[in-house]
Design a protein around this motif. Structure first.
Motif, PDB file in Angstrom:
ATOM      1  N   GLU A  41       0.842  -1.200   0.000  1.00 57.00           N
ATOM      2  CA  GLU A  41       0.000   0.000   0.000  1.00 57.00           C
ATOM      3  C   GLU A  41       0.879   1.252   0.000  1.00 57.00           C
ATOM      4  OE1 GLU A  41      -2.042   3.460   1.652  1.00 57.00           O
ATOM      5  OE2 GLU A  41      -0.509   2.285   2.704  1.00 57.00           O
ATOM      6  N   THR A  42       1.960   1.238   0.772  1.00 50.92           N
ATOM      7  CA  THR A  42       2.903   2.359   0.769  1.00 50.92           C
ATOM      8  C   THR A  42       3.526   2.519  -0.604  1.00 50.92           C
ATOM      9  OG1 THR A  42       3.382   1.941   3.104  1.00 50.92           O
ATOM     10  CG2 THR A  42       4.945   3.311   1.895  1.00 50.92           C
ATOM     11  N   ARG A  43       3.934   1.426  -1.202  1.00 53.04           N
ATOM     12  CA  ARG A  43       4.484   1.445  -2.565  1.00 53.04           C
ATOM     13  C   ARG A  43       3.511   2.094  -3.538  1.00 53.04           C
ATOM     14  NH1 ARG A  43       3.715  -4.104  -5.299  1.00 53.04           N
ATOM     15  NH2 ARG A  43       1.600  -3.224  -5.129  1.00 53.04           N
ATOM     16  N   ASP A  44       2.235   1.711  -3.448  1.00 59.38           N
ATOM     17  CA  ASP A  44       1.247   2.241  -4.387  1.00 59.38           C
ATOM     18  C   ASP A  44       1.046   3.745  -4.190  1.00 59.38           C
ATOM     19  OD1 ASP A  44       1.017  -0.303  -5.353  1.00 59.38           O
ATOM     20  OD2 ASP A  44      -0.970  -0.692  -4.506  1.00 59.38           O
ATOM     21  N   ARG A  45       1.067   4.196  -2.969  1.00 61.83           N
ATOM     22  CA  ARG A  45       0.941   5.636  -2.728  1.00 61.83           C
ATOM     23  C   ARG A  45       2.143   6.390  -3.275  1.00 61.83           C
ATOM     24  NH1 ARG A  45       1.135   7.336   2.275  1.00 61.83           N
ATOM     25  NH2 ARG A  45       1.515   5.363   3.364  1.00 61.83           N
ATOM     26  N   ALA A  46       3.325   5.804  -3.139  1.00 64.76           N
ATOM     27  CA  ALA A  46       4.520   6.439  -3.697  1.00 64.76           C
ATOM     28  C   ALA A  46       4.448   6.478  -5.221  1.00 64.76           C
ATOM     29  CB  ALA A  46       5.769   5.695  -3.235  1.00 64.76           C
ATOM     30  N   LEU A  47       3.959   5.413  -5.829  1.00 62.52           N
ATOM     31  CA  LEU A  47       3.780   5.415  -7.281  1.00 62.52           C
ATOM     32  C   LEU A  47       2.840   6.532  -7.713  1.00 62.52           C
ATOM     33  CD1 LEU A  47       3.456   1.622  -8.192  1.00 62.52           C
ATOM     34  CD2 LEU A  47       4.969   3.256  -9.329  1.00 62.52           C
ATOM     35  N   LEU A  48       1.717   6.665  -7.023  1.00 63.33           N
ATOM     36  CA  LEU A  48       0.727   7.668  -7.397  1.00 63.33           C
ATOM     37  C   LEU A  48       1.244   9.087  -7.203  1.00 63.33           C
ATOM     38  CD1 LEU A  48      -2.453   5.924  -5.949  1.00 63.33           C
ATOM     39  CD2 LEU A  48      -1.938   6.338  -8.367  1.00 63.33           C
ATOM     40  N   ALA A  49       2.243   9.255  -6.345  1.00 62.66           N
ATOM     41  CA  ALA A  49       2.847  10.583  -6.182  1.00 62.66           C
ATOM     42  C   ALA A  49       3.512  11.043  -7.471  1.00 62.66           C
ATOM     43  CB  ALA A  49       3.853  10.567  -5.034  1.00 62.66           C
ATOM     44  N   HIS A  50       3.933  10.097  -8.311  1.00 60.35           N
ATOM     45  CA  HIS A  50       4.538  10.432  -9.605  1.00 60.35           C
ATOM     46  C   HIS A  50       3.408  10.543 -10.642  1.00 60.35           C
ATOM     47  CE1 HIS A  50       8.712  10.029  -8.319  1.00 60.35           C
ATOM     48  NE2 HIS A  50       8.335   8.957  -7.636  1.00 60.35           N
ATOM     49  N   ALA A  51       2.600  11.575 -10.491  1.00 67.49           N
ATOM     50  CA  ALA A  51       1.348  11.654 -11.243  1.00 67.49           C
ATOM     51  C   ALA A  51       1.556  11.821 -12.739  1.00 67.49           C
ATOM     52  CB  ALA A  51       0.497  12.800 -10.700  1.00 67.49           C
ATOM     53  N   ARG A  64      -4.462  -5.334  -5.257  1.00 66.30           N
ATOM     54  CA  ARG A  64      -3.384  -5.450  -4.279  1.00 66.30           C
ATOM     55  C   ARG A  64      -3.540  -6.703  -3.423  1.00 66.30           C
ATOM     56  NH1 ARG A  64      -3.978  -1.019  -0.668  1.00 66.30           N
ATOM     57  NH2 ARG A  64      -3.425   0.282  -2.446  1.00 66.30           N
ATOM     58  N   GLU A  65      -4.770  -7.046  -3.068  1.00 66.26           N
ATOM     59  CA  GLU A  65      -4.950  -8.220  -2.216  1.00 66.26           C
ATOM     60  C   GLU A  65      -4.519  -9.501  -2.915  1.00 66.26           C
ATOM     61  OE1 GLU A  65      -9.068  -7.099  -3.910  1.00 66.26           O
ATOM     62  OE2 GLU A  65      -7.307  -6.078  -3.076  1.00 66.26           O
ATOM     63  N   VAL A  66      -4.651  -9.545  -4.252  1.00 68.19           N
ATOM     64  CA  VAL A  66      -4.169 -10.699  -5.008  1.00 68.19           C
ATOM     65  C   VAL A  66      -2.643 -10.739  -4.985  1.00 68.19           C
ATOM     66  CG1 VAL A  66      -4.070 -11.783  -7.283  1.00 68.19           C
ATOM     67  CG2 VAL A  66      -6.206 -10.747  -6.487  1.00 68.19           C
ATOM     68  N   GLN A  67      -2.016  -9.597  -5.181  1.00 68.57           N
ATOM     69  CA  GLN A  67      -0.556  -9.541  -5.117  1.00 68.57           C
ATOM     70  C   GLN A  67      -0.051  -9.965  -3.740  1.00 68.57           C
ATOM     71  OE1 GLN A  67       1.284  -5.936  -6.850  1.00 68.57           O
ATOM     72  NE2 GLN A  67      -0.797  -5.307  -7.388  1.00 68.57           N
ATOM     73  N   GLU A  68      -0.702  -9.473  -2.688  1.00 70.01           N
ATOM     74  CA  GLU A  68      -0.265  -9.794  -1.325  1.00 70.01           C
ATOM     75  C   GLU A  68      -0.347 -11.289  -1.054  1.00 70.01           C
ATOM     76  OE1 GLU A  68      -1.708  -5.548   0.675  1.00 70.01           O
ATOM     77  OE2 GLU A  68      -2.905  -7.356   0.926  1.00 70.01           O
ATOM     78  N   GLU A  69      -1.363 -11.940  -1.614  1.00 71.81           N
ATOM     79  CA  GLU A  69      -1.549 -13.376  -1.389  1.00 71.81           C
ATOM     80  C   GLU A  69      -0.644 -14.226  -2.272  1.00 71.81           C
ATOM     81  OE1 GLU A  69      -4.952 -16.800  -2.205  1.00 71.81           O
ATOM     82  OE2 GLU A  69      -5.575 -14.706  -1.958  1.00 71.81           O
ATOM     83  N   ASP A 117      -0.382   6.315 -14.344  1.00 70.90           N
ATOM     84  CA  ASP A 117      -1.822   6.440 -14.535  1.00 70.90           C
ATOM     85  C   ASP A 117      -2.522   5.583 -13.472  1.00 70.90           C
ATOM     86  OD1 ASP A 117      -4.448   6.442 -15.362  1.00 70.90           O
ATOM     87  OD2 ASP A 117      -4.022   5.846 -17.432  1.00 70.90           O
ATOM     88  N   PRO A 118      -3.349   6.183 -12.614  1.00 69.23           N
ATOM     89  CA  PRO A 118      -4.017   5.378 -11.589  1.00 69.23           C
ATOM     90  C   PRO A 118      -4.939   4.310 -12.159  1.00 69.23           C
ATOM     91  CG  PRO A 118      -4.901   7.616 -11.662  1.00 69.23           C
ATOM     92  CD  PRO A 118      -3.682   7.605 -12.525  1.00 69.23           C
ATOM     93  N   ASP A 119      -5.300   4.441 -13.435  1.00 64.67           N
ATOM     94  CA  ASP A 119      -6.127   3.431 -14.092  1.00 64.67           C
ATOM     95  C   ASP A 119      -5.306   2.541 -15.016  1.00 64.67           C
ATOM     96  OD1 ASP A 119      -8.499   4.516 -12.939  1.00 64.67           O
ATOM     97  OD2 ASP A 119      -8.467   6.101 -14.456  1.00 64.67           O
ATOM     98  N   GLY A 120      -3.988   2.609 -14.880  1.00 65.68           N
ATOM     99  CA  GLY A 120      -3.123   1.925 -15.823  1.00 65.68           C
ATOM    100  C   GLY A 120      -2.501   0.653 -15.314  1.00 65.68           C
ATOM    101  N   PHE A 121      -1.394   0.285 -15.949  1.00 62.17           N
ATOM    102  CA  PHE A 121      -0.742  -1.010 -15.793  1.00 62.17           C
ATOM    103  C   PHE A 121      -0.426  -1.368 -14.352  1.00 62.17           C
ATOM    104  CE2 PHE A 121       3.416  -3.027 -15.147  1.00 62.17           C
ATOM    105  CZ  PHE A 121       3.210  -4.254 -15.737  1.00 62.17           C
ATOM    106  N   TRP A 122       0.075  -0.405 -13.570  1.00 56.61           N
ATOM    107  CA  TRP A 122       0.576  -0.721 -12.237  1.00 56.61           C
ATOM    108  C   TRP A 122      -0.510  -1.219 -11.295  1.00 56.61           C
ATOM    109  CZ3 TRP A 122       5.528  -1.320 -12.232  1.00 56.61           C
ATOM    110  CH2 TRP A 122       6.327  -0.544 -13.074  1.00 56.61           C
ATOM    111  N   PHE A 123      -1.769  -0.937 -11.624  1.00 56.66           N
ATOM    112  CA  PHE A 123      -2.841  -1.223 -10.670  1.00 56.66           C
ATOM    113  C   PHE A 123      -3.883  -2.200 -11.216  1.00 56.66           C
ATOM    114  CE2 PHE A 123      -1.165   3.073 -10.012  1.00 56.66           C
ATOM    115  CZ  PHE A 123      -0.635   2.914  -8.741  1.00 56.66           C
ATOM    116  N   VAL A 124      -3.586  -2.866 -12.323  1.00 50.55           N
ATOM    117  CA  VAL A 124      -4.580  -3.773 -12.891  1.00 50.55           C
ATOM    118  C   VAL A 124      -4.767  -5.033 -12.044  1.00 50.55           C
ATOM    119  CG1 VAL A 124      -4.363  -2.974 -15.268  1.00 50.55           C
ATOM    120  CG2 VAL A 124      -2.843  -4.754 -14.429  1.00 50.55           C
ATOM    121  N   CYS A 125      -3.734  -5.442 -11.355  1.00 55.83           N
ATOM    122  CA  CYS A 125      -3.853  -6.606 -10.470  1.00 55.83           C
ATOM    123  C   CYS A 125      -4.196  -6.108  -9.066  1.00 55.83           C
ATOM    124  CB  CYS A 125      -2.555  -7.401 -10.431  1.00 55.83           C
ATOM    125  SG  CYS A 125      -2.668  -8.912  -9.425  1.00 55.83           S
TER     126      CYS A 125
END
Length: 293
Positions: free
Chosen positions: A228-238, A252-257, A242-250
Motif C-alpha cells: 500500500e505504501t508502494r502504491d501511494r509512492a507510485l501515485l505521487a509520480h502523477a 493489491r490483495e491478489v498480489q499480497e496473497e 496512470d491510476p487506471d493503468g498497468f501498475w494497478f490492474v492486479c
C-alpha cells in the motif's frame, strides 16, 4: 534491525524508486534501517504517461514537476533522497537515433561515477540496489545506472580510486532488481484468471521467449505489508503513473496473497551467504565493512 545498517538504491529517474523495490525500502525504514535513494537524472526528457496530466503547462516544466513528485514519494517511503545532477537521456524511438549531447548515458564512466562514489563514501551503505546490465529494460539511462553502480561498488573502497571524493568505504553486497520475471507474471495471471478478473498479462507471457531472463532470483524479501505504501509512492509520480493503468490492474490483495515478496539477484557479495535469501542484509553485521575508514 539496527539503525546503523544502511541501504542505498541507485535509480535512473524520479519514479523508478517507486516502481522497483519501494515496498522493500519501506519495510527496512520501518525496521530502523537508513535508506538513501540516489537518482541519477532529473527525468527532464520523460514523457507524460498519465493522460490526465498531459497538459502543456506541465510539459513545459516537466523537470521541476518531477522533482516535486520525487519529494512527495520520498516522504511517503520515509527514505532520504538525492539527485546526482545528470540530464535525462530520453528514450529514442529508433535505436540508431543519436542521444542528446551532454546527457547522462553519454558521460565518460569516471565522470558519471564520481558523484556516486562520493555518495557511497558519505552515506556508507552496506547494501546497494541497482538494475542489471541491461538496465532491467534497455533504456540508455538504466544501462548507465548499472555501469556507475558497479563501478562505485568496486571502487569506493579503494583509496587510490576517485581521489577527493571522501574516505574509502566498501559496500558489502550489490543486488539487481528482479521484479519483472516470467514466474511472477504467470502467478498473477493465473490468480486473476481463477478469480474471474481479466488479466492483461497473457500477451506478455506469450512473448516471453523474446525476453530471456539472464539472472536468477537469489533473494525474495517479504514486504506485502508495504504494498500500500508502494502504491501511494507510485501515485505521487502523477505525470508518470496512470491510476487506471498497468501498475494497478492486479488487485493489491491478489498480489499480497500470490506474490508477497520483492525479488533480487545477488550480483556481488563480500560476505558469506547462501541462496535463497529472504533478507538483503543476510551475512552482514551492523557497523562492519572491510577496508572502510
Amino acid at each position: 534491525m539496527s539503525a546503523s545498517l544502511r541501504l542505498m538504491a541507485v535509480h535512473a529517474h524520479p519514479d523508478d524508486e517507486s516502481s522497483k523495490g519501494a515496498a522493500t525500502m519501506a519495510r527496512y525504514v520501518a525496521e530502523g534501517v537508513e535508506v538513501l535513494v540516489v537518482t541519477c537524472t532529473g527525468g527532464e526528457r520523460g514523457s507524460i504517461l498519465n493522460p490526465k496530466m498531459d497538459r502543456p503547462d506541465i510539459l513545459e516544466n516537466i523537470g521541476e514537476v518531477r522533482r516535486q513528485e520525487m519529494a512527495e514519494a520520498r516522504k511517503i517511503l520515509g527514505v532520504e533522497q538525492r539527485f546526482l545532477g545528470f540530464v535525462d537521456s530520453g528514450l529514442p524511438e529508433d535505436e540508431n537515433e543519436p542521444l542528446p549531447d551532454g546527457c547522462f548515458a553519454l558521460q565518460p564512466l569516471e565522470t558519471a561515477s564520481a558523484p556516486l562514489v562520493a555518495a557511497v563514501r558519505e552515506f556508507r551503505p552496506h547494501v546497494i540496489l541497482t538494475y542489471d546490465d541491461n538496465g532491467g529494460y534497455p533504456h540508455p539511462d538504466h544501462i548507465m545506472t548499472n555501469r556507475v553502480s558497479v563501478e562505485a561498488f568496486e571502487s569506493a573502497g579503494d583509496p587510490d580510486r576517485y581521489p577527493g571524493t571522501g574516505d574509502p568505504w566498501q559496500p558489502l553486497k550489490l543486488y539487481y532488481h528482479m521484479g519483472f520475471t516470467r514466474e511472477r507474471f504467470e502467478a498473477l495471471h493465473e490468480a486473476m484468471t481463477a478469480r474471474g478478473i481479466g488479466s492483461p498479462y497473457a500477451d506478455w507471457i506469450a512473448r516471453w521467449e523474446d525476453r530471456p531472463q539472464k539472472w536468477d532470483v537469489t533473494t525474495k524479501v517479504p514486504c506485502a505489508a508495504y504494498f500500500e505504501t508502494r502504491d501511494r509512492a507510485l501515485l505521487a509520480h502523477a505525470t508518470q503513473v496512470d491510476p487506471d493503468g498497468f501498475w494497478f490492474v492486479c488487485p493489491r490483495e491478489v498480489q499480497e496473497e500470490v506474490w508477497p515478496t520483492e525479488d533480487y539477484h545477488l550480483a556481488r557479495s563480500l560476505v558469506d551467504t547462501t541462496s535463497p535469501e529472504d533478507d538483503l542484509f543476510t551475512g552482514i553485521h551492523a557497523g562492519v565493512s572491510p577496508t572502510c575508514s
